[in-house]
Design an enzyme around this catalytic site. Structure first.
Site, PDB file in Angstrom:
ATOM      1  N   SER A  15       0.844  -1.194   0.000  1.00 52.99           N
ATOM      2  CA  SER A  15       0.000   0.000   0.000  1.00 52.99           C
ATOM      3  C   SER A  15       0.878   1.241   0.000  1.00 52.99           C
ATOM      4  O   SER A  15       2.013   1.220   0.494  1.00 52.99           O
ATOM      5  CB  SER A  15      -0.910   0.009   1.234  1.00 52.99           C
ATOM      6  OG  SER A  15      -1.706   1.169   1.289  1.00 52.99           O
ATOM      7  N   SER A 132      11.094   7.752   7.788  1.00 52.41           N
ATOM      8  CA  SER A 132      10.892   8.818   8.758  1.00 52.41           C
ATOM      9  C   SER A 132       9.920   9.827   8.156  1.00 52.41           C
ATOM     10  O   SER A 132       9.235   9.544   7.172  1.00 52.41           O
ATOM     11  CB  SER A 132      12.238   9.463   9.111  1.00 52.41           C
ATOM     12  OG  SER A 132      12.066  10.471  10.086  1.00 52.41           O
ATOM     13  N   THR A 179      -1.577   9.003   0.710  1.00 53.12           N
ATOM     14  CA  THR A 179      -1.573   7.551   0.859  1.00 53.12           C
ATOM     15  C   THR A 179      -2.693   7.115   1.806  1.00 53.12           C
ATOM     16  O   THR A 179      -3.280   7.938   2.516  1.00 53.12           O
ATOM     17  CB  THR A 179      -0.241   7.039   1.448  1.00 53.12           C
ATOM     18  OG1 THR A 179      -0.212   7.326   2.864  1.00 53.12           O
ATOM     19  CG2 THR A 179       0.965   7.661   0.770  1.00 53.12           C
TER      20      THR A 179
END
Length: 239
Positions: A15, A132, A179
């Site tokens: 994903s 990060s 996302t």
């Protein structure tokens, strides 16, 4: 091409940024393995990824499952860790410590455990790339947990680069990217967050997964970079 016939494992590769990274690595000739905690997610990813990609299912917060995963995989060339649960901004007075611990369990301790399990199987010239975010350097209200995870991950990168040398260890510091990690927000709130963030950036937009994927591929291919963090943020840190 540097990734041709290299074995790349992308944890969280079904994903968002992980999926885009897996797709790019495969198109550059790598033999890619993606991993997810959910069978359905793995199956959907395989339907979109280039032929030859394989998938594994493992709970990355379960050390025994992580160890078993790398026992099955054997020797690899590159490990990429992009796994993470949906994000939410939480003011300090509403913070639930159990939720905070759960986020650390996957995003930080999951990454640490994956590197521990993968390290003996990384071939010479191999690499580890963690994930990060700009929240570690420029947090806003409600970002205490996310910023802490980013800071801990970047410190971990520097320590592991020394300990695992000559295996290269780096991270990608992403800005806001469109996302499923933001799927926990109501649709209207999410789109407003995207729009507000984009309006304040020099590039005038938030990121796409493909923008970040280029940075992960770069760090796999760049043979003289270690202990560093590549920022892909549309100018977040200078805005």
């Amino acid at each position: 091409m540097p990734l041709t016939d290299q074995r790349v494992v992308v944890l969280g590769g079904t994903s968002g940024i992980g999926l885009a990274t897996a797709d790019l690595a495969a198109r550059r000739g790598a033999r890619v393995v993606v991993a997810s905690s959910r069978t359905g997610s793995a199956e959907r990813a395989l339907a979109t990824l280039p032929a030859g990609t394989t998938a594994e299912v493992a709970d990355l917060t379960d050390s025994a499952q992580v160890a078993a995963l790398f026992d099955r995989l054997g020797p690899i060339d590159h490990l990429v860790f992009t796994a993470g649960e949906p994000l939410a901004l939480t003011p300090l007075d509403e913070l639930d410590l159990d939720t905070a611990r759960r986020l650390f369990a996957l995003r930080y301790f999951g990454a640490l455990d994956a590197v521990r399990a993968a390290a003996p199987r990384l071939r010479p010239g191999g690499s580890v790339t963690l994930t990060s975010g700009t929240a570690g350097l420029r947090p806003g209200p409600g970002w205490s947990v996310a910023a802490s995870i980013c800071g801990a991950t970047e410190s971990l990168v520097r320590a592991l680069a020394v300990e695992l040398a000559p295996i290269r260890v780096n991270a990608v510091r992403a800005g806001m990217v469109r996302t499923p990690l933001w799927s926990g927000l109501p649709d209207a709130d999410r789109e407003q967050l995207y729009a507000t963030t984009a309006a304040g950036l020099p590039l005038g937009r938030i990121g796409d997964p493909e923008d970040a994927a280029e940075a992960y591929a770069y760090l796999m291919e760049q043979r003289f970079a270690t202990g560093t963090v590549v920022t892909v943020d549309g100018g977040t840190l200078i805005a």
